[in-house]
Design a protein around this motif. Structure first.
Motif, PDB file in Angstrom:
ATOM      1  N   THR A 198       0.929  -1.096  -0.025  1.00  0.00           N
ATOM      2  CA  THR A 198      -0.188  -0.020   0.054  1.00  0.00           C
ATOM      3  C   THR A 198       1.010   1.130  -0.176  1.00  0.00           C
ATOM      4  N   GLY A 199       0.314   2.327  -0.478  1.00  0.00           N
ATOM      5  CA  GLY A 199       1.034   3.551  -0.404  1.00  0.00           C
ATOM      6  C   GLY A 199       0.223   4.708  -0.974  1.00  0.00           C
ATOM      7  N   THR A 200       0.785   5.755  -1.369  1.00  0.00           N
ATOM      8  CA  THR A 200       0.238   6.904  -2.056  1.00  0.00           C
ATOM      9  C   THR A 200       0.950   7.150  -3.116  1.00  0.00           C
ATOM     10  N   GLU A 201       0.244   7.252  -4.562  1.00  0.00           N
ATOM     11  CA  GLU A 201       1.434   7.302  -5.736  1.00  0.00           C
ATOM     12  C   GLU A 201       1.792   8.777  -5.892  1.00  0.00           C
ATOM     13  N   ALA A 202       3.187   8.835  -6.389  1.00  0.00           N
ATOM     14  CA  ALA A 202       3.706  10.226  -6.579  1.00  0.00           C
ATOM     15  C   ALA A 202       4.639   9.968  -7.627  1.00  0.00           C
ATOM     16  N   ASN A 203       5.049  11.070  -8.480  1.00  0.00           N
ATOM     17  CA  ASN A 203       5.804  11.181  -9.365  1.00  0.00           C
ATOM     18  C   ASN A 203       7.119  11.926  -9.243  1.00  0.00           C
ATOM     19  N   THR A 204       8.285  11.356  -9.826  1.00  0.00           N
ATOM     20  CA  THR A 204       9.684  12.108  -9.726  1.00  0.00           C
ATOM     21  C   THR A 204      10.090  12.428 -11.356  1.00  0.00           C
TER      22      THR A 204
END
Length: 597
Positions: A79-85
């Motif tokens: 599980t987690g929260t999607e984030a972009n780099t």
């Protein structure tokens, strides 16, 4: 061609055109087919039609996770929260997601689509990338895990933790002025967890339309691959196909479309794998590609895989600079055409390109150089056809004397006449055949030449695609939805050339009319091909006409006739000895005559 034959061909063309028009699906059928395709795609994704309005919301919210799964392999990464780099240099803008630790989008900077938008190779949820691990009795796909992201300069590290000092790590490094992304995979502390001697790697994506002609992109797009000790190969460009790659270790594979590629190179090589291509029906999508590769795993505490991505243009010199024979993705034609293009045409083109001329002018100069190189063959071909034209009255006399009901004897008498006159009936064809490989080489060269992309000349806004002189709005059988002015000019010039060639060769009967049918067929075939290619053929026709005009001024039919008469008057012992081929041909004619008697 008699009246009945012409009428038959004309009726066949009308029937074909009518069948295309009357048998095409109506709008209701097309909408029904699209709806069926949409429902099928939803079913494949595991979504029922009733769920379609909540799909977007469901994708954003985190799904419920079984508490036992959190305690299982990679439980903390489920599980987690999607984030972009973002990684960026002068050539590329790359977006990475912590969901799967993968590259989700690649923009090739400095390039635009045919609509003027930023050129993005792939993006969205259709892009999947990850390792397949058999860990603790479960198959784990890292595409579904949440990685911890760390960025230092132009290096991004993505890590998915299995436990204390046990993890899977991706390291992306983008150097300045580079189209390559160094990609290292570190599998640490899992030697007692992972079963088997291989780790699977999956990459699947849908490449997006970049050019005006989707048919052209389909024609030149396919997955390419190279065995470690083999040549570069590719899957079908025209149909769905899946191929198992089991003939050796695989050095790289590439998701290639017309002018751009996304490639993955493994420095250790893949043990084996499979590639698949499908042609999607959704608008704006070129091809669906899927790659499944196997990496060797030796159960060490720290297993490192060194790889490289290449994202960029299919410019021949750019691909060659990357190494690994990536430039062989540029389709230069079949043998021997590809060698003509690679070692003759391309170096001359690059030399002319160094002067920074307009590409229309470069094609003009290239055509002039080609015609000058082929001028001796053109002269011989014309001279041979002129000799046959001078002999035609005598051939007509032979035909009238022997009679049309005895073709074997007519041909035998023709051969005797050719021998006496010192004329080779194939002399006009042979030089044309020798010219054909060079002419055909350009058929592959210009459509795959990246340098022409976006370059304008006269009314042609882009030499790498067709020019729309007339846009119909609907597809017309045989022609398409547009009419290319350069293709029309090329066709007209070819018809004129055919007329003058018939005058030179003295062609009669059906052969005279067949020459007029082929240019019309080429109009339908080449109407959707690049304007640069049709421009070259147009120039070649004009220059051939000019050459023949000059040669015609130099060659005197009366002198040719006098020379033929001198040859006929020479004693038999002064004439050339028959070749083996000529002797066998005479024997064959004699046997046919005896058998008929």
């Amino acid at each position: 061609m008699d009246r009945n034959t012409f009428t038959g061909l004309f009726l066949i063309m009308i029937i074909l055109a009518g069948s295309f028009y009357f048998l095409r699906p109506n709008e209701a059928e097309m909408k029904k087919a699209k709806e069926t395709e949409r429902l099928d795609s939803l079913k494949k994704a595991g979504v029922t039609p009733a769920q379609k309005d909540t799909t977007k919301t469901a994708a954003i919210a985190n799904p419920a996770v079984d508490s036992l799964a959190l305690k299982g392999p990679f439980g903390s990464a489920i599980t987690g929260t999607e984030a972009n780099t973002v990684l960026e240099n002068e050539n590329l803008l790359i977006t990475l997601s912590n969901k799967g630790g993968k590259i989700t989008s690649v923009e090739v900077k400095g390039q635009k689509t045919f609509t003027g938008k930023p050129l993005i190779l792939f993006a969205g949820s259709e892009n999947k990338f990850g390792l397949s691990l058999n860990a603790a009795g479960k198959v784990i796909n890292t595409n579904d895990l949440y990685f911890t992201s760390t960025k230092t300069g132009n290096t991004v590290t993505m890590r998915a933790n299995y436990g204390a000092n046990a993890y899977v790590e991706y390291v992306y490094d983008l150097k300045a002025l580079s189209n390559k992304v160094a990609f290292n995979v570190n599998v640490v502390g899992l030697q007692q967890v992972i079963a088997g001697n291989t780790i699977g790697l999956n990459w699947s994506t849908i490449l997006l339309q970049q050019e005006k002609s989707i048919e052209s992109e389909h024609r030149y797009s396919a997955p390419y691959y190279k065995y470690l000790d083999g040549d570069v190969n590719h899957l079908s460009v025209s149909k769905d196909e899946k191929e198992e790659l089991s003939k050796g270790k695989i050095q790289w594979f590439s998701f290639k479309q017309h002018f751009f590629s996304a490639s993955l190179i493994s420095k250790q090589a893949f043990e084996k794998g499979s590639l698949e291509v499908k042609i999607p029906t959704a608008p704006g999508q070129v091809k669906f590609y899927d790659a499944n590769m196997q990496l060797p795993y030796v159960h060490t505490a720290n297993q490192v895989y060194e790889m490289e991505f290449y994202f960029g243009t299919n410019k021949f010199s750019t691909l060659k600079a990357q190494g690994y024979d990536l430039e062989q993705q540029v389709d230069m034609g079949y043998w021997p055409l590809k060698y003509i293009n690679r070692f003759i045409v391309l170096p001359v083109f690059n030399f002319l390109n160094s002067f920074n001329w307009n590409y229309g002018l470069i094609i003009l100069v290239l055509t002039i150089l080609l015609k000058l190189a082929l001028s001796p063959l053109t002269y011989k071909s014309y001279l041979s056809m002129a000799k046959m034209r001078v002999l035609k009255p005598e051939m007509d006399e032979i035909k009238a004397k022997v009679g049309e009901d005895n073709p074997t004897l007519v041909q035998q008498e023709y051969l005797k006449l050719y021998k006496k006159a010192g004329v080779n009936p194939l002399g006009g064809c042979l030089p044309m055949v020798l010219q054909l490989p060079l002419v055909m080489a350009f058929f592959f060269f210009f459509p795959n030449l990246f340098e022409l992309r976006g370059e304008s000349f006269l009314w042609m806004k882009d030499l790498s695609t067709y020019d729309e002189f007339i846009k119909f709005g609907v597809k017309i059988p045989f022609i398409g939805d547009h009419l290319s002015l350069m293709c029309v000019l090329m066709t007209i010039s070819t018809l004129i050339m055919t007329y003058f060639n018939n005058q030179v060769s003295g062609a009669t009967g059906q052969m005279k009319y067949i020459g007029y049918i082929m240019p019309v067929i080429f109009l339908g075939v080449l109407n959707s091909y690049p304007a640069g290619l049709n421009y070259y053929y147009f120039l070649a026709n004009l220059m051939t006409f000019g050459q023949q005009f000059l040669i015609r001024r130099m060659v005197d039919d009366e002198k040719i006739h006098a020379l033929i008469q001198q040859n006929k008057a020479r004693p038999a012992d002064e004439k050339k000895k028959k070749s083996k081929f000529q002797q066998r041909l005479d024997d064959y004619m004699r046997q046919q005559q005896q058998a008929k008697k």
